[in-house]
Design a protein around this motif. Structure first.
Motif, PDB file in Angstrom:
ATOM      1  N   ASP A 320       0.839  -1.200   0.000  1.00 35.52           N
ATOM      2  CA  ASP A 320       0.000   0.000   0.000  1.00 35.52           C
ATOM      3  C   ASP A 320       0.873   1.248   0.000  1.00 35.52           C
ATOM      4  N   THR A 321       0.251   2.359  -0.363  1.00 34.88           N
ATOM      5  CA  THR A 321       0.899   3.666  -0.270  1.00 34.88           C
ATOM      6  C   THR A 321       0.013   4.570   0.570  1.00 34.88           C
ATOM      7  N   ILE A 322       0.586   5.203   1.587  1.00 38.02           N
ATOM      8  CA  ILE A 322      -0.147   6.164   2.408  1.00 38.02           C
ATOM      9  C   ILE A 322       0.249   7.562   1.949  1.00 38.02           C
ATOM     10  N   VAL A 323      -0.701   8.283   1.376  1.00 30.45           N
ATOM     11  CA  VAL A 323      -0.467   9.641   0.900  1.00 30.45           C
ATOM     12  C   VAL A 323      -0.938  10.621   1.965  1.00 30.45           C
ATOM     13  N   HIS A 324      -0.027  11.480   2.416  1.00 31.94           N
ATOM     14  CA  HIS A 324      -0.388  12.556   3.345  1.00 31.94           C
ATOM     15  C   HIS A 324      -0.675  13.793   2.506  1.00 31.94           C
ATOM     16  N   ALA A 325      -1.923  14.233   2.521  1.00 27.78           N
ATOM     17  CA  ALA A 325      -2.329  15.366   1.689  1.00 27.78           C
ATOM     18  C   ALA A 325      -2.723  16.541   2.567  1.00 27.78           C
ATOM     19  N   LYS A 326      -2.315  17.731   2.154  1.00 26.32           N
ATOM     20  CA  LYS A 326      -2.694  18.937   2.870  1.00 26.32           C
ATOM     21  C   LYS A 326      -3.959  19.500   2.249  1.00 26.32           C
ATOM     22  N   VAL A 327      -5.010  19.577   3.055  1.00 22.85           N
ATOM     23  CA  VAL A 327      -6.291  20.137   2.622  1.00 22.85           C
ATOM     24  C   VAL A 327      -6.576  21.321   3.538  1.00 22.85           C
ATOM     25  N   GLY A 328      -6.389  22.523   3.019  1.00 20.07           N
ATOM     26  CA  GLY A 328      -6.446  23.702   3.888  1.00 20.07           C
ATOM     27  C   GLY A 328      -5.339  23.596   4.918  1.00 20.07           C
ATOM     28  N   GLU A 329      -5.699  23.657   6.198  1.00 16.83           N
ATOM     29  CA  GLU A 329      -4.715  23.485   7.268  1.00 16.83           C
ATOM     30  C   GLU A 329      -4.708  22.060   7.813  1.00 16.83           C
ATOM     31  N   ASN A 330      -5.508  21.186   7.211  1.00 20.66           N
ATOM     32  CA  ASN A 330      -5.599  19.799   7.669  1.00 20.66           C
ATOM     33  C   ASN A 330      -4.631  18.906   6.907  1.00 20.66           C
ATOM     34  N   ILE A 331      -4.071  17.918   7.604  1.00 23.04           N
ATOM     35  CA  ILE A 331      -3.302  16.860   6.947  1.00 23.04           C
ATOM     36  C   ILE A 331      -4.154  15.594   6.976  1.00 23.04           C
ATOM     37  N   ILE A 332      -4.450  15.085   5.779  1.00 24.17           N
ATOM     38  CA  ILE A 332      -5.322  13.913   5.643  1.00 24.17           C
ATOM     39  C   ILE A 332      -4.528  12.762   5.051  1.00 24.17           C
ATOM     40  N   LYS A 333      -4.716  11.573   5.623  1.00 23.75           N
ATOM     41  CA  LYS A 333      -4.035  10.379   5.105  1.00 23.75           C
ATOM     42  C   LYS A 333      -4.971   9.605   4.180  1.00 23.75           C
ATOM     43  N   ILE A 334      -4.425   9.186   3.042  1.00 22.32           N
ATOM     44  CA  ILE A 334      -5.182   8.424   2.048  1.00 22.32           C
ATOM     45  C   ILE A 334      -4.438   7.116   1.802  1.00 22.32           C
ATOM     46  N   LYS A 335      -5.133   5.993   1.915  1.00 28.19           N
ATOM     47  CA  LYS A 335      -4.507   4.686   1.715  1.00 28.19           C
ATOM     48  C   LYS A 335      -4.869   4.150   0.335  1.00 28.19           C
ATOM     49  N   ILE A 336      -3.842   3.924  -0.478  1.00 30.47           N
ATOM     50  CA  ILE A 336      -4.047   3.474  -1.859  1.00 30.47           C
ATOM     51  C   ILE A 336      -3.329   2.139  -2.047  1.00 30.47           C
ATOM     52  N   PRO A 337      -3.991   1.130  -2.634  1.00 24.48           N
ATOM     53  CA  PRO A 337      -3.326  -0.154  -2.880  1.00 24.48           C
ATOM     54  C   PRO A 337      -2.157  -0.001  -3.848  1.00 24.48           C
ATOM     55  N   GLY A 338      -1.087  -0.762  -3.590  1.00 27.15           N
ATOM     56  CA  GLY A 338       0.051  -0.787  -4.502  1.00 27.15           C
ATOM     57  C   GLY A 338       1.016   0.370  -4.284  1.00 27.15           C
ATOM     58  N   HIS A 339       1.965   0.465  -5.210  1.00 34.44           N
ATOM     59  CA  HIS A 339       2.986   1.511  -5.139  1.00 34.44           C
ATOM     60  C   HIS A 339       2.566   2.687  -6.008  1.00 34.44           C
ATOM     61  N   VAL A 340       2.447   3.856  -5.401  1.00 39.85           N
ATOM     62  CA  VAL A 340       1.987   5.055  -6.117  1.00 39.85           C
ATOM     63  C   VAL A 340       3.022   6.165  -5.922  1.00 39.85           C
ATOM     64  N   PRO A 341       3.879   6.406  -6.906  1.00 38.77           N
ATOM     65  CA  PRO A 341       4.943   7.407  -6.766  1.00 38.77           C
ATOM     66  C   PRO A 341       4.459   8.827  -7.061  1.00 38.77           C
ATOM     67  N   LEU A 342       3.759   9.424  -6.087  1.00 42.65           N
ATOM     68  CA  LEU A 342       3.274  10.788  -6.261  1.00 42.65           C
ATOM     69  C   LEU A 342       4.333  11.787  -5.794  1.00 42.65           C
ATOM     70  N   PRO A 343       4.652  12.793  -6.604  1.00 42.20           N
ATOM     71  CA  PRO A 343       5.658  13.786  -6.208  1.00 42.20           C
ATOM     72  C   PRO A 343       5.139  14.727  -5.119  1.00 42.20           C
ATOM     73  N   ILE A 344       6.011  15.092  -4.187  1.00 42.12           N
ATOM     74  CA  ILE A 344       5.672  16.031  -3.128  1.00 42.12           C
ATOM     75  C   ILE A 344       5.312  17.385  -3.739  1.00 42.12           C
ATOM     76  N   GLY A 345       4.244  17.986  -3.241  1.00 42.45           N
ATOM     77  CA  GLY A 345       3.834  19.292  -3.727  1.00 42.45           C
ATOM     78  C   GLY A 345       2.846  19.261  -4.874  1.00 42.45           C
ATOM     79  N   GLU A 346       2.522  18.057  -5.372  1.00 43.32           N
ATOM     80  CA  GLU A 346       1.589  17.963  -6.508  1.00 43.32           C
ATOM     81  C   GLU A 346       0.153  18.206  -6.049  1.00 43.32           C
ATOM     82  N   ASN A 347      -0.592  18.951  -6.848  1.00 44.58           N
ATOM     83  CA  ASN A 347      -2.025  19.137  -6.594  1.00 44.58           C
ATOM     84  C   ASN A 347      -2.778  17.876  -6.975  1.00 44.58           C
ATOM     85  N   ILE A 348      -3.662  17.411  -6.108  1.00 41.90           N
ATOM     86  CA  ILE A 348      -4.427  16.192  -6.377  1.00 41.90           C
ATOM     87  C   ILE A 348      -5.894  16.421  -6.066  1.00 41.90           C
TER      88      ILE A 348
END
Length: 369
Positions: A320-348
């Motif tokens: 799995d890959t745990i993506v820590h995303a900044k939403v406003g002032e909140n940090i939200i964790k997203i769990k995605i199956p497999g390997h997901v190479p998302l670059p830091i700072g990317e808008n999602i």
């Protein structure tokens, strides 16, 4: 086997100033594997000790079937206990360790031999009967402790964090062994742990405790998917549930508005949230009930909402890959199956499963939805 019933069970220490257990009502079904789950100091071990007779309740009653055992000593309850420490006698061989409770009860020698061999075979330690505990691994010593507990065929088996001293790989193996053994013996079992993975994988039902109170009792899936309070929601699940502040707003539809997000809710939420319009609430979303749009999908999900975020950190766990995303002032964790190479700072764009969103009263922390 026997049903265990706790009625308004209380245990106070320090002249009532410390309420270790405060009014627990619980029925453990005949042959059930019930897990008492909670953090350190929540009262789960004290509850177990009162069931065993090692602690006397301040108030309340304990029944084994129709029999009131509240003030009976442990020897008269036909119970067995397995502790966190292996508690095997180092000067005795494995055979004698297992046979000890039978000898105390003055069983005939031939019956002792039959029972010891039966228990050893069940725990797969029949080849170790002539060894001393110092010659065994931690897992083997714990098997000896379990064999000694079941050899008397107790009405109730009590286990207090029996796997916490084992390494991670051995804990997984022993979880399966203990559960299979209990299923085979059909003995009423109360298992204490602070490990929510153990609780989810082993228990027929989970009883979640905190600060001496019983918060929720139910099958593992029910407690996981329908937590009745903020504590239960955040204590069970890894990574734990995301919790953010929001306000319920009605404006040509029903919305949850928070720092950096706005979620439109389905119409059937309106009745449940009728008393919360223009009020602040707490919103909970499990990491696995979200995904990154365009990278993964929420399978078999019919109702979704979409918010935007910024990749803050990525945990690559292999499966799995745990993506820590900044939403406003909140940090939200997203769990995605497999390997997901998302670059830091990317808008999602983050997709949310609305059928698995949780809303809690901000003051009481009780579940609304």
């Amino acid at each position: 086997m026997v049903e265990v019933r706790l009625e308004n069970l209380k245990k106070y220490f320090d002249r009532g100033r410390v309420k270790a257990v405060d009014g627990v009502n619980l029925t453990i079904k005949d042959g059930e594997f019930l897990v008492l789950l909670g953090p350190s100091g929540c009262g789960k071990t004290t509850t177990l000790r009162m069931i065993s007779g090692l602690e006397t309740p301040t108030e309340g009653k304990i029944y084994f079937g129709d029999r009131d055992v509240t003030y009976l000593p442990p020897k008269d309850r036909n119970i067995s206990m397995v502790f966190q420490s292996y508690a095997v006698w180092p000067h005795m061989k494995v055979y004698d360790n297992i046979a000890f409770p039978l000898k105390v009860k003055k069983y005939p020698k031939n019956e002792i031999d039959e029972r010891v061999k039966w228990a050893a075979e069940l725990l797969q330690i029949e080849d170790l009967l002539d060894r001393y505990p110092a010659q065994l691994s931690g897992g083997q010593r714990q098997r000896v402790a379990v064999a000694r507990a079941i050899v008397v065929e107790p009405n109730v088996l009590l286990m207090d964090e029996p796997l916490s001293n084992l390494d991670a790989k051995l804990r997984v193996a022993m979880r399966a062994e203990i559960k299979k053994l209990q299923t085979k013996l059909k003995v009423t079992t109360v298992y204490v742990t602070h490990d929510q993975v153990e609780a989810m994988t082993m228990g027929d039902r989970i009883a979640v405790m905190n600060k001496g109170h019983l918060l929720q009792v139910g099958p593992p899936t029910e407690v996981y998917l329908k937590p009745n309070s903020l504590f239960v929601a955040t204590f069970i699940g890894a990574p734990e549930m995301n919790i953010v502040d929001a306000t319920v707003v009605e404006n040509d539809g029903l919305f949850l508005e928070g720092n950096g997000f706005r979620i439109r809710l389905p119409d059937d939420f309106r009745e449940l949230l009728e008393g919360y319009i223009e009020k602040d609430v707490l919103v909970g979303i499990r990491p696995e009930h979200m995904t990154v749009k365009g990278v993964s999908t929420l399978e078999h999900v019919t109702r979704t909402a979409e918010i935007e975020g910024l990749v803050d950190f990525v945990e690559a766990l292999g499966t799995d890959t745990i993506v820590h995303a900044k939403v406003g002032e909140n940090i939200i964790k997203i769990k995605i199956p497999g390997h997901v190479p998302l670059p830091i700072g990317e808008n999602i764009k983050i997709e949310i499963d609305l059928d698995n969103i949780h809303i809690f009263d901000r003051d009481t922390e009780k579940a609304i939805i």
